[in-house]
Design a protein around this motif. Structure first.
Motif, PDB file in Angstrom:
ATOM      1  N   PRO A  34      20.115  36.036  22.913  1.00 19.89           N
ATOM      2  CA  PRO A  34      19.975  37.325  23.587  1.00 19.89           C
ATOM      3  C   PRO A  34      20.413  37.192  25.053  1.00 19.89           C
ATOM      4  O   PRO A  34      20.195  36.149  25.681  1.00 19.89           O
ATOM      5  CB  PRO A  34      18.477  37.620  23.485  1.00 19.89           C
ATOM      6  N   GLU A  35      21.026  38.226  25.568  1.00 20.09           N
ATOM      7  CA  GLU A  35      21.541  38.191  26.937  1.00 20.09           C
ATOM      8  C   GLU A  35      20.433  37.841  27.923  1.00 20.09           C
ATOM      9  O   GLU A  35      19.324  38.363  27.848  1.00 20.09           O
ATOM     10  CB  GLU A  35      22.148  39.546  27.302  1.00 20.09           C
ATOM     11  N   GLY A  36      20.750  36.939  28.840  1.00 22.96           N
ATOM     12  CA  GLY A  36      19.803  36.541  29.874  1.00 22.96           C
ATOM     13  C   GLY A  36      18.765  35.539  29.414  1.00 22.96           C
ATOM     14  O   GLY A  36      17.849  35.210  30.164  1.00 22.96           O
ATOM     15  N   MET A  37      18.894  35.001  28.213  1.00 18.44           N
ATOM     16  CA  MET A  37      17.920  34.041  27.679  1.00 18.44           C
ATOM     17  C   MET A  37      18.599  32.688  27.447  1.00 18.44           C
ATOM     18  O   MET A  37      19.781  32.613  27.154  1.00 18.44           O
ATOM     19  CB  MET A  37      17.336  34.536  26.354  1.00 18.44           C
ATOM     20  N   GLY A  50      30.499  34.998  26.130  1.00 14.53           N
ATOM     21  CA  GLY A  50      29.086  35.379  26.146  1.00 14.53           C
ATOM     22  C   GLY A  50      28.191  34.463  25.340  1.00 14.53           C
ATOM     23  O   GLY A  50      26.969  34.555  25.422  1.00 14.53           O
ATOM     24  N   SER A  51      28.776  33.559  24.554  1.00 15.32           N
ATOM     25  CA  SER A  51      27.951  32.598  23.816  1.00 15.32           C
ATOM     26  C   SER A  51      27.495  31.509  24.782  1.00 15.32           C
ATOM     27  O   SER A  51      27.931  31.449  25.936  1.00 15.32           O
ATOM     28  CB  SER A  51      28.714  32.016  22.626  1.00 15.32           C
ATOM     29  N   VAL A  52      26.607  30.643  24.298  1.00 16.15           N
ATOM     30  CA  VAL A  52      26.015  29.623  25.157  1.00 16.15           C
ATOM     31  C   VAL A  52      26.263  28.247  24.544  1.00 16.15           C
ATOM     32  O   VAL A  52      26.043  28.039  23.350  1.00 16.15           O
ATOM     33  CB  VAL A  52      24.499  29.870  25.335  1.00 16.15           C
ATOM     34  N   LEU A  53      26.732  27.323  25.360  1.00 15.57           N
ATOM     35  CA  LEU A  53      26.944  25.945  24.949  1.00 15.57           C
ATOM     36  C   LEU A  53      25.674  25.178  25.322  1.00 15.57           C
ATOM     37  O   LEU A  53      25.285  25.157  26.487  1.00 15.57           O
ATOM     38  CB  LEU A  53      28.158  25.377  25.682  1.00 15.57           C
ATOM     39  N   CYS A  54      25.010  24.596  24.323  1.00 16.12           N
ATOM     40  CA  CYS A  54      23.737  23.896  24.542  1.00 16.12           C
ATOM     41  C   CYS A  54      23.842  22.450  24.098  1.00 16.12           C
ATOM     42  O   CYS A  54      24.417  22.164  23.048  1.00 16.12           O
ATOM     43  CB  CYS A  54      22.622  24.557  23.730  1.00 16.12           C
ATOM     44  N   HIS A  55      23.260  21.559  24.879  1.00 20.54           N
ATOM     45  CA  HIS A  55      23.200  20.149  24.495  1.00 20.54           C
ATOM     46  C   HIS A  55      21.803  19.880  23.979  1.00 20.54           C
ATOM     47  O   HIS A  55      20.852  19.809  24.751  1.00 20.54           O
ATOM     48  CB  HIS A  55      23.531  19.255  25.680  1.00 20.54           C
ATOM     49  N   PRO A  72      19.053  33.100  32.545  1.00 23.94           N
ATOM     50  CA  PRO A  72      20.432  33.104  32.027  1.00 23.94           C
ATOM     51  C   PRO A  72      21.075  31.725  32.103  1.00 23.94           C
ATOM     52  O   PRO A  72      20.802  30.957  33.015  1.00 23.94           O
ATOM     53  CB  PRO A  72      21.158  34.109  32.914  1.00 23.94           C
ATOM     54  N   ALA A  73      21.904  31.428  31.112  1.00 28.53           N
ATOM     55  CA  ALA A  73      22.663  30.183  31.139  1.00 28.53           C
ATOM     56  C   ALA A  73      23.594  30.217  32.345  1.00 28.53           C
ATOM     57  O   ALA A  73      24.125  31.269  32.713  1.00 28.53           O
ATOM     58  CB  ALA A  73      23.459  30.033  29.847  1.00 28.53           C
ATOM     59  N   LEU A  74      23.793  29.068  32.957  1.00 27.82           N
ATOM     60  CA  LEU A  74      24.649  28.987  34.143  1.00 27.82           C
ATOM     61  C   LEU A  74      26.117  29.046  33.759  1.00 27.82           C
ATOM     62  O   LEU A  74      26.553  28.390  32.817  1.00 27.82           O
ATOM     63  CB  LEU A  74      24.366  27.693  34.902  1.00 27.82           C
ATOM     64  N   ALA A  75      26.856  29.826  34.496  1.00 26.61           N
ATOM     65  CA  ALA A  75      28.306  29.892  34.296  1.00 26.61           C
ATOM     66  C   ALA A  75      28.939  28.686  34.978  1.00 26.61           C
ATOM     67  O   ALA A  75      28.506  28.274  36.054  1.00 26.61           O
ATOM     68  CB  ALA A  75      28.865  31.181  34.891  1.00 26.61           C
ATOM     69  N   PRO A  76      29.969  28.094  34.378  1.00 24.07           N
ATOM     70  CA  PRO A  76      30.635  26.964  35.023  1.00 24.07           C
ATOM     71  C   PRO A  76      31.374  27.422  36.283  1.00 24.07           C
ATOM     72  O   PRO A  76      31.761  28.576  36.398  1.00 24.07           O
ATOM     73  CB  PRO A  76      31.612  26.463  33.961  1.00 24.07           C
ATOM     74  N   GLN A  77      31.551  26.500  37.195  1.00 21.79           N
ATOM     75  CA  GLN A  77      32.254  26.786  38.450  1.00 21.79           C
ATOM     76  C   GLN A  77      33.726  26.402  38.318  1.00 21.79           C
ATOM     77  O   GLN A  77      34.051  25.341  37.789  1.00 21.79           O
ATOM     78  CB  GLN A  77      31.629  25.991  39.599  1.00 21.79           C
ATOM     79  N   LYS A  78      34.612  27.264  38.802  1.00 21.33           N
ATOM     80  CA  LYS A  78      36.042  26.945  38.823  1.00 21.33           C
ATOM     81  C   LYS A  78      36.267  25.794  39.794  1.00 21.33           C
ATOM     82  O   LYS A  78      35.715  25.786  40.900  1.00 21.33           O
ATOM     83  CB  LYS A  78      36.865  28.155  39.268  1.00 21.33           C
TER      84      LYS A  78
END
Length: 189
Positions: A34-37, A50-55, A72-78
């Motif tokens: 779910p968004e923000g989770m 919008g999907s989440v990569l989890c280890h 929310p899952a963190l977005a990667p930095q360019k």
């Protein structure tokens, strides 16, 4: 499996995964949340779709649940493409023009795993036309190379997140079509 998940998970507040393999898994997985989770106490990285990569850690042949937390899952930095991408287990180098993988070395031994460029897409055609080409692949000496992804100009986008270093190479390919290659270098896998 659905019934088993319902007995161990609270509806709406947890997420569950099933490992059908008979060995422990600790490789990253891509899931929809779910968004923000995110999953509690799990390294997570937001992907462009919008999907989440989890280890995660998964026991063999097991169902496991995680509490969903409103974070929310963190977005990667360019980032700029470094000369060498370092992970826990290996180092990798890419050609800055074409995006091909030019080196992949194990950190434990220093052994080089590649004998040439990798992550290169090649268009080929057989020298001799077969009656049923879908059922036959000529050896490399029986094919002529038409083009490779290294020949055209490419743009390379790099990002670094909590789970992985991601490199996306975009360009045009044989016949003018678009080509996109994505490589993900997991920090701890």
């Amino acid at each position: 499996i659905d019934e088993a998940l319902r007995t161990i998970l609270s509806e709406g507040s947890e997420a569950g995964l099933f490992n059908s393999l008979n060995w422990k898994r600790n490789d990253p997985v891509q899931i929809r949340l779910p968004e923000g989770m995110t999953l509690e106490d799990v390294k997570s990285e937001l992907l462009p779709d919008g999907s989440v990569l989890c280890h995660i850690e998964m026991p063999a042949v097991a169902i496991r649940g995680w509490k969903l937390v409103p974070h929310p899952a963190l977005a990667p930095q360019k980032v700029n493409l470094p000369q060498t991408i370092e992970t826990r287990f290996y180092s990798a180098s890419l050609n800055k023009e074409s995006g091909t993988l030019t080196s992949l070395k194990l950190k434990s031994s220093g052994r080089e795993l590649l004998g040439g460029a990798a992550n290169e897409i090649v268009a080929e055609r057989p020298i001799k036309k077969e009656d049923a080409p879908a059922d036959f692949m000529a050896s490399s000496s029986g094919r002529v190379q038409l083009a490779s992804s290294s020949e055209g100009s490419s743009t390379i986008e790099c990002s670094n997140g909590p789970v992985a270093y991601t490199v996306v190479i975009k360009g045009t390919f044989y016949g003018g079509g678009a080509i996109e290659r994505t490589m993900r270098f997991y920090h701890d896998y």
